[in-house]
Design an enzyme around this catalytic site. Structure first.
Site, PDB file in Angstrom:
ATOM      1  N   GLU A 114       0.833  -1.200   0.000  1.00 13.84           N
ATOM      2  CA  GLU A 114       0.000   0.000   0.000  1.00 13.84           C
ATOM      3  C   GLU A 114       0.871   1.255   0.000  1.00 13.84           C
ATOM      4  O   GLU A 114       1.825   1.368   0.800  1.00 13.84           O
ATOM      5  CB  GLU A 114      -0.891  -0.036   1.246  1.00 13.84           C
ATOM      6  CG  GLU A 114      -1.838   1.119   1.416  1.00 13.84           C
ATOM      7  CD  GLU A 114      -2.683   0.987   2.675  1.00 13.84           C
ATOM      8  OE1 GLU A 114      -3.661   1.736   2.816  1.00 13.84           O
ATOM      9  OE2 GLU A 114      -2.362   0.109   3.523  1.00 13.84           O
ATOM     10  N   CYS A 127      -5.588  -3.186   2.121  1.00 14.10           N
ATOM     11  CA  CYS A 127      -5.358  -3.284   3.568  1.00 14.10           C
ATOM     12  C   CYS A 127      -6.636  -3.406   4.395  1.00 14.10           C
ATOM     13  O   CYS A 127      -7.223  -4.471   4.493  1.00 14.10           O
ATOM     14  CB  CYS A 127      -4.515  -2.102   4.048  1.00 14.10           C
ATOM     15  SG  CYS A 127      -3.753  -2.406   5.666  1.00 14.10           S
ATOM     16  N   ARG A 152     -25.592 -46.729  14.164  1.00  9.66           N
ATOM     17  CA  ARG A 152     -26.241 -47.759  13.357  1.00  9.66           C
ATOM     18  C   ARG A 152     -26.567 -49.002  14.201  1.00  9.66           C
ATOM     19  O   ARG A 152     -27.629 -49.602  14.044  1.00  9.66           O
ATOM     20  CB  ARG A 152     -25.352 -48.126  12.176  1.00  9.66           C
ATOM     21  CG  ARG A 152     -25.923 -49.193  11.230  1.00  9.66           C
ATOM     22  CD  ARG A 152     -27.317 -48.829  10.714  1.00  9.66           C
ATOM     23  NE  ARG A 152     -27.366 -47.527  10.090  1.00  9.66           N
ATOM     24  CZ  ARG A 152     -27.175 -47.303   8.785  1.00  9.66           C
ATOM     25  NH1 ARG A 152     -26.923 -48.317   7.978  1.00  9.66           N
ATOM     26  NH2 ARG A 152     -27.250 -46.086   8.302  1.00  9.66           N
ATOM     27  N   LYS A 154      -9.153   2.703  -2.277  1.00 12.82           N
ATOM     28  CA  LYS A 154      -9.444   1.982  -1.036  1.00 12.82           C
ATOM     29  C   LYS A 154     -10.845   2.336  -0.545  1.00 12.82           C
ATOM     30  O   LYS A 154     -11.246   3.500  -0.553  1.00 12.82           O
ATOM     31  CB  LYS A 154      -8.396   2.349   0.016  1.00 12.82           C
ATOM     32  CG  LYS A 154      -8.458   1.557   1.314  1.00 12.82           C
ATOM     33  CD  LYS A 154      -7.252   1.910   2.184  1.00 12.82           C
ATOM     34  CE  LYS A 154      -7.215   1.129   3.483  1.00 12.82           C
ATOM     35  NZ  LYS A 154      -5.966   1.429   4.260  1.00 12.82           N
ATOM     36  N   TYR A 214     -18.030 -58.153  -6.536  1.00 11.77           N
ATOM     37  CA  TYR A 214     -19.438 -57.742  -6.496  1.00 11.77           C
ATOM     38  C   TYR A 214     -20.252 -58.761  -5.717  1.00 11.77           C
ATOM     39  O   TYR A 214     -20.203 -59.956  -5.981  1.00 11.77           O
ATOM     40  CB  TYR A 214     -19.973 -57.613  -7.927  1.00 11.77           C
ATOM     41  CG  TYR A 214     -21.298 -56.898  -8.019  1.00 11.77           C
ATOM     42  CD1 TYR A 214     -21.359 -55.510  -7.954  1.00 11.77           C
ATOM     43  CD2 TYR A 214     -22.476 -57.615  -8.175  1.00 11.77           C
ATOM     44  CE1 TYR A 214     -22.565 -54.841  -8.054  1.00 11.77           C
ATOM     45  CE2 TYR A 214     -23.688 -56.962  -8.272  1.00 11.77           C
ATOM     46  CZ  TYR A 214     -23.734 -55.575  -8.211  1.00 11.77           C
ATOM     47  OH  TYR A 214     -24.933 -54.923  -8.302  1.00 11.77           O
ATOM     48  N   GLU A 245      -9.976 -49.067  -2.921  1.00 14.11           N
ATOM     49  CA  GLU A 245     -10.524 -50.267  -3.550  1.00 14.11           C
ATOM     50  C   GLU A 245     -11.821 -49.941  -4.292  1.00 14.11           C
ATOM     51  O   GLU A 245     -12.068 -50.458  -5.383  1.00 14.11           O
ATOM     52  CB  GLU A 245     -10.763 -51.339  -2.494  1.00 14.11           C
ATOM     53  CG  GLU A 245      -9.473 -51.885  -1.882  1.00 14.11           C
ATOM     54  CD  GLU A 245      -9.725 -52.897  -0.781  1.00 14.11           C
ATOM     55  OE1 GLU A 245      -8.786 -53.647  -0.445  1.00 14.11           O
ATOM     56  OE2 GLU A 245     -10.858 -52.940  -0.245  1.00 14.11           O
ATOM     57  N   GLY A 289      -5.218 -58.616   7.553  1.00 16.92           N
ATOM     58  CA  GLY A 289      -4.779 -57.532   6.690  1.00 16.92           C
ATOM     59  C   GLY A 289      -5.127 -56.183   7.275  1.00 16.92           C
ATOM     60  O   GLY A 289      -5.792 -56.064   8.306  1.00 16.92           O
ATOM     61  N   LEU A 290      -4.713 -55.120   6.580  1.00 14.88           N
ATOM     62  CA  LEU A 290      -4.868 -53.760   7.072  1.00 14.88           C
ATOM     63  C   LEU A 290      -6.324 -53.333   7.228  1.00 14.88           C
ATOM     64  O   LEU A 290      -6.725 -52.817   8.266  1.00 14.88           O
ATOM     65  CB  LEU A 290      -4.172 -52.784   6.116  1.00 14.88           C
ATOM     66  CG  LEU A 290      -2.692 -52.502   6.347  1.00 14.88           C
ATOM     67  CD1 LEU A 290      -2.149 -51.660   5.202  1.00 14.88           C
ATOM     68  CD2 LEU A 290      -2.514 -51.770   7.669  1.00 14.88           C
TER      69      LEU A 290
END
Length: 640
Positions: free
Chosen positions: A46, A170, A338, A115, A473, A465, A354-355
């Site tokens: 400025e 500003c 749920r 301004k 499926y 995934e 597994g993870l």
């Protein structure tokens, strides 16, 4: 400018109060440095051409004329570049003085923006010399040329329509209703703020939050150039705290009490995509704004801004720990609700060693604790078959034991063999039917045990995934609540590691760390010499690449060529171009072909910025063609 990316700079030159010749020269030198770095936009502080702290000297014609002379010399010095330079100076218009930003390019002033909000409190007395911006747009004559003058000016790049510049000054940002709000609503994707913000204790952090927050609210790039070295220190000290932000992310920041340039890149295509996505983002067509075109040559902008190779993983360990805790809490809260709503007596989880199944089980334990129920209400089902190794089976058993849940071991090999016989399947042919029959048998076992125990099947599949369709499926694709559904594979690892780091149980920690060290595999093909034969990443590609593609290609809508460019930049020499391109083609091919699986996903909680739920973030026809995306990649492949 290619791919919508522009290089931008904010700069704080050293100033001498009221020495316009010196200040103009400093501005010109900084502009030359920015141009040499390839910047297409430079924002200066400025009133930089005079110095902000001139006080009543602003009323002197000598200073005002000196400022115009300095601007003329700056224009002369920058006439051979197409970089846009925004410089601050006082401007006299019809007997009133305005604190202005001059938007300059190719030796001309494109427009002057006054301004709007003048501070007149504390240490600031701007209304003593200046007049606030007026409504509407006027014209002012500079060196015989008519220049637009007003607060409703937008500057639009003809070659890159997504690059639209708006300007505020500003205090405008600090006001209750900043001009940048209406500028962004009218189409500005980049906001320049010329500032002279004095330094007080803690003000830098507030300023940083203000700039990043405004960039997030307006979905814009925000460039903040602050006055610094050389301003009068009679009553204030200025630190030159320059900032560059984009949509809530701080891309660049100068040190305090320094001069020079801060440079980064703004992705205007990304901003435009997000505005299209956010239907609540307003757009005001016209509304008294004047759009001033400018031209810049198209060129590829060299990237310096951070592009993480792991976009779902915060680089700050503390932020990562907070995120992990938040995600686990969200998973647990969703599942607890749920379980309560469905009056489920048990939560049934398939645990493979597994993870993904480890994370699902850990989240289920938290859910039961949240619901005030014992861990023994969890039924963990281990289902070894043809490809199960002793390592994963043992890890699954130890994990369940240490967590104190019910365990059932159901060897499904005999049932699958009977099924092969029933459908006339040759078990020696280890094809897709061989694999999927096992996955579907496991899901059938889980569903039937949930019926038997009055329970609910907890899904284990993750976001990566789902993106790749790497699920059978009506097999592991199906559950009654998918707690991992919006968690990418790269993040799953960190969540399990987070739990391992928290536990005081040495055996639990050991088994979690070994699960982390186990190759990702569905274990549907027989092991060789006790070792996992079927490694997922050998088949579909590295998950770190696919998560990167998912984030940039789907979350941010980047075209394939841009995803490739960003991946090359982010991964450096870890993967060569051909490898990235190969797996990128595989990603798009699978993503489009496997949408039918995502169209009928079970419920599951959204935990981050990306979800592929057909009821939430992602709606896509199952028969959409990938031709345009793959064609673009094919052309990139042919280019070499």
């Amino acid at each position: 400018m290619k791919d919508g990316i522009i290089k931008v700079a904010v700069g704080t030159p050293e100033v001498r109060v009221a020495d316009c010749v010196y200040n103009g020269e400093q501005a010109a030198q900084l502009a030359q440095e920015a141009d040499a770095l390839g910047a297409q936009l430079l924002v200066l502080p400025e009133l930089q051409l005079t110095g902000y702290t001139c006080g009543d000297l602003f009323l002197q014609p000598t200073l005002l004329n000196g400022a115009l002379d300095a601007l003329a010399k700056l224009l002369e010095r920058t006439k051979d570049t197409d970089m846009v330079v925004v410089a601050g100076l006082p401007v006299n218009h019809r007997g009133k003085l305005y604190n202005c930003a001059a938007v300059c390019q190719k030796g001309e002033v494109l427009g002057l923006v006054p301004k709007t909000n003048l501070p007149n409190y504390g240490e600031f007395y701007e209304r003593r010399q200046f007049t606030p911006a007026f409504d509407g747009i006027a014209e002012i004559s500079l060196w015989g040329r008519t220049v637009p003058f007003g607060k409703k000016l937008l500057f639009s790049c003809e070659e890159l329509p997504e690059f639209v510049l708006g300007v505020e000054i500003c205090e405008d940002l600090w006001a209750m209703s900043p001009p940048s709000i209406s500028l962004a609503a009218a189409g500005a994707t980049v906001i320049a703020n010329l500032s002279a913000s004095n330094e007080t204790v803690g003000k830098d952090e507030y300023r940083r939050r203000l700039v990043t927050g405004q960039s997030a609210r307006l979905v814009c790039g925000y460039l903040y150039a602050d006055a610094g070295e050389g301003e009068s220190t009679t009553d204030m000290v200025f630190a030159g705290h320059d900032l560059i932000a984009e949509n809530g992310v701080l891309l660049g920041e100068s040190g305090k009490f320094t001069t020079g340039l801060t440079v980064s890149e703004i992705d205007t295509h990304r901003l435009s995509f997000e505005r299209r996505r956010l239907t609540s983002f307003p757009h005001v067509e016209g509304e008294g704004f004047l759009v001033i075109p400018f031209s810049q040559r198209m060129r590829e902008t060299t990237l310096t801004r951070p592009v993480s190779s792991s976009p779902f993983i915060p680089s700050d360990p503390r932020a990562l720990a907070r995120n992990c805790e938040d995600i686990l809490t969200i998973q647990a809260a969703g599942l607890a609700k749920r379980l309560t709503h469905s009056h489920a007596k048990t939560a049934v989880v398939g645990v493979s060693g597994g993870l993904d199944s480890a994370l699902a089980l850990l989240a289920t334990v938290r859910a039961m604790e949240r619901a005030g129920r014992p861990r023994t209400d969890i039924v963990a089902v281990i289902m070894p078959c043809f490809g199960t190794t002793q390592r994963t089976k043992s890890n699954a058993e130890i994990l369940c034991e240490r967590l104190g849940v019910q365990v059932r071991v159901v060897d499904i090999a005999r049932a699958v063999e009977v099924h092969f016989s029933d459908i006339g399947k040759d078990p020696e042919n280890q094809d897709v039917t061989y694999e999927n029959a096992q996955a579907r048998e496991r899901t059938q076992v889980l569903m039937d045990i949930s019926n038997l125990t009055g329970g609910l099947v907890v899904g284990t599949g993750d976001l990566s995934e789902l993106a790749l369709g790497w699920a059978t499926y009506n097999g592991d694709h199906m559950s009654m609540y998918g707690v991992n559904a919006s968690i990418p594979k790269t993040l799953v690892r960190h969540l399990v590691a987070h739990e391992a780091g928290k536990t005081g149980d040495a055996q639990l920690k050991k088994v979690l760390l070994d699960i982390l060290d186990t190759p990702v595999s569905p274990e549907l093909l027989p092991a060789k010499e006790g070792e996992i034969q079927q490694k997922t990443e050998d088949i579909v590609g590295p998950y770190e690449l696919h998560d990167f593609f998912l984030y940039h290609g789907i979350r941010w809508g980047c075209p394939p060529k841009k995803v490739l460019r960003l991946a090359q930049y982010a991964f450096g020499e870890e993967y060569d171009r051909a490898t990235i391109l190969h797996w990128l083609k595989n990603f798009y091919r699978r993503f489009f072909a496997q949408q039918f699986k995502r169209s009928c996903l079970p419920d599951g909680p959204k935990v981050g910025s990306v979800s592929l739920s057909p009821r939430g973030d992602w709606r896509m026809p199952s028969d959409a063609s990938a031709a345009l995306w793959l064609s673009q990649l094919q052309s990139l492949e042919e280019e070499g």
